[in-house]
Design a protein around this motif. Structure first.
Motif, PDB file in Angstrom:
ATOM      1  N   SER A 270       0.840  -1.189   0.000  1.00 46.66           N
ATOM      2  CA  SER A 270       0.000   0.000   0.000  1.00 46.66           C
ATOM      3  C   SER A 270       0.873   1.235   0.000  1.00 46.66           C
ATOM      4  O   SER A 270       1.881   1.302   0.679  1.00 46.66           O
TER       5      SER A 270
ATOM      6  N   ARG B 212       0.605  -5.338  -8.224  1.00 54.69           N
ATOM      7  CA  ARG B 212       0.710  -4.240  -7.263  1.00 54.69           C
ATOM      8  C   ARG B 212       0.712  -2.879  -7.933  1.00 54.69           C
ATOM      9  O   ARG B 212       0.518  -1.860  -7.274  1.00 54.69           O
TER      10      ARG B 212
ATOM     11  N   ASP C 183      -3.899  -2.847  -4.344  1.00 51.35           N
ATOM     12  CA  ASP C 183      -3.211  -3.141  -3.084  1.00 51.35           C
ATOM     13  C   ASP C 183      -3.513  -4.570  -2.664  1.00 51.35           C
ATOM     14  O   ASP C 183      -4.588  -5.112  -2.971  1.00 51.35           O
TER      15      ASP C 183
ATOM     16  N   THR D  39      -5.958  -0.569   3.576  1.00 50.00           N
ATOM     17  CA  THR D  39      -5.000  -1.654   3.382  1.00 50.00           C
ATOM     18  C   THR D  39      -4.236  -1.996   4.654  1.00 50.00           C
ATOM     19  O   THR D  39      -4.093  -3.176   5.013  1.00 50.00           O
TER      20      THR D  39
END
Length: 284
Positions: A33, A126, A130, A251
């Motif tokens: 994140s 990614r 996330d 996240t």
């Protein structure tokens, strides 16, 4: 609470076992994140709907979801409610949304707070979404016909010259190439269900897929098949994570919940209860 589809019948297994989107060529061992760490106030997170936790998943199938998604039965269904509890949300505050895999991994804005549908963590993904901390490390299973000539295989050499099914553009393809060599007769399928159907018909001799899904496939959907072992990981460790919007403010809280479940033994208990692959050996 929204009700979703129950466990799919065999006729729909090609969709139900669709793992092509659910794994990746490169995986990692941590969530991700870029968002600032929020205050994880129980039951008061900045979710899509105040006071509710909206969770997305694809079609329900064993061992991940048994019956309705909201049954609490099956590894990921049970996991979601454990994560919700860690975040301060009661069972009745969890709402479910049926989505496609592309909706889960695409960079588009999500209509859910997180998704739980066997999604491999990868550096490529990614860039678009996330991931929470990983909740499962998985392996690739090797499946053959139980009454066939390869049911007693214990080594890769016994299988390397056969017709080997994989699902296109996923970990099974990458690891099969590494295990059997560039000259292996690899037959790609859009979904694992298609490959299992081909195995039953004799079009292929071996099918490679996520080992836990392979165990479920061989015991529930295709009972004439058997998982004889797993592929060596070849340095690629595949892990599943919950999926959130890129840079989601949730996240860190969701990862902290998963970490807590790992630390207190809950994840281990869920694995023991719902996943039956621990005793399957790695092929030499």
């Amino acid at each position: 609470m929204r009700r979703l589809n129950a466990v799919l019948p065999v006729a729909a297994v090609s969709t139900a076992l669709l793992l092509a989107g659910c794994s990746s060529d490169t995986s990692t061992d941590a969530g991700s994140s870029g968002a600032a760490t929020p205050t994880c106030e129980p039951g008061a997170l900045p979710t899509h709907t105040d006071g509710k936790l909206t969770v997305a998943a694809g079609e329900a199938y064993s061992p991940w979801y048994i019956g309705e998604h909201d049954s609490g039965e099956g590894f990921e269904s049970a996991l979601v409610y454990e994560v919700a509890d860690q975040l301060g949300y009661a069972e009745e505050d969890v709402e479910w949304e049926l989505v496609t895999f592309e909706q889960i991994v695409s960079p588009s804005i999500k209509t859910f707070d997180f998704a739980a549908w066997q999604t491999s963590i990868s550096d490529e993904r990614r860039k678009a979404v996330d991931f929470s901390s990983p909740y499962l490390t998985t392996r690739q299973g090797v499946i053959v016909q139980e009454a066939g000539p390869y049911a007693s295989a214990t080594t890769l050499d016994e299988l390397k010259d056969l017709r080997i099914g994989v699902t296109a553009a996923q970990t099974s393809l990458t690891l099969a190439k590494a295990a059997f060599g560039d000259d292996a007769n690899l037959v790609p399928f859009n979904g694992a269900g298609d490959g299992m159907t081909a195995l039953q018909s004799g079009t292929i001799d071996v099918m490679i897929m996520d080992v836990d899904q392979g165990v479920a496939a061989s015991t529930e959907y295709f009972p004439d098949s058997v998982v004889v072992g797993t592929l060596p990981d070849q340095g690629t460790v595949e892990q599943y994570g919950l999926v959130l919007d890129l840079n989601s403010t949730l996240t860190e809280c969701v990862s902290a919940a998963v970490d807590a479940l790992e630390a207190d033994g809950t994840l281990a208990e869920l694995r023991t209860t719902w996943l039956k692959s621990d005793d399957i050996p790695e092929l030499g």
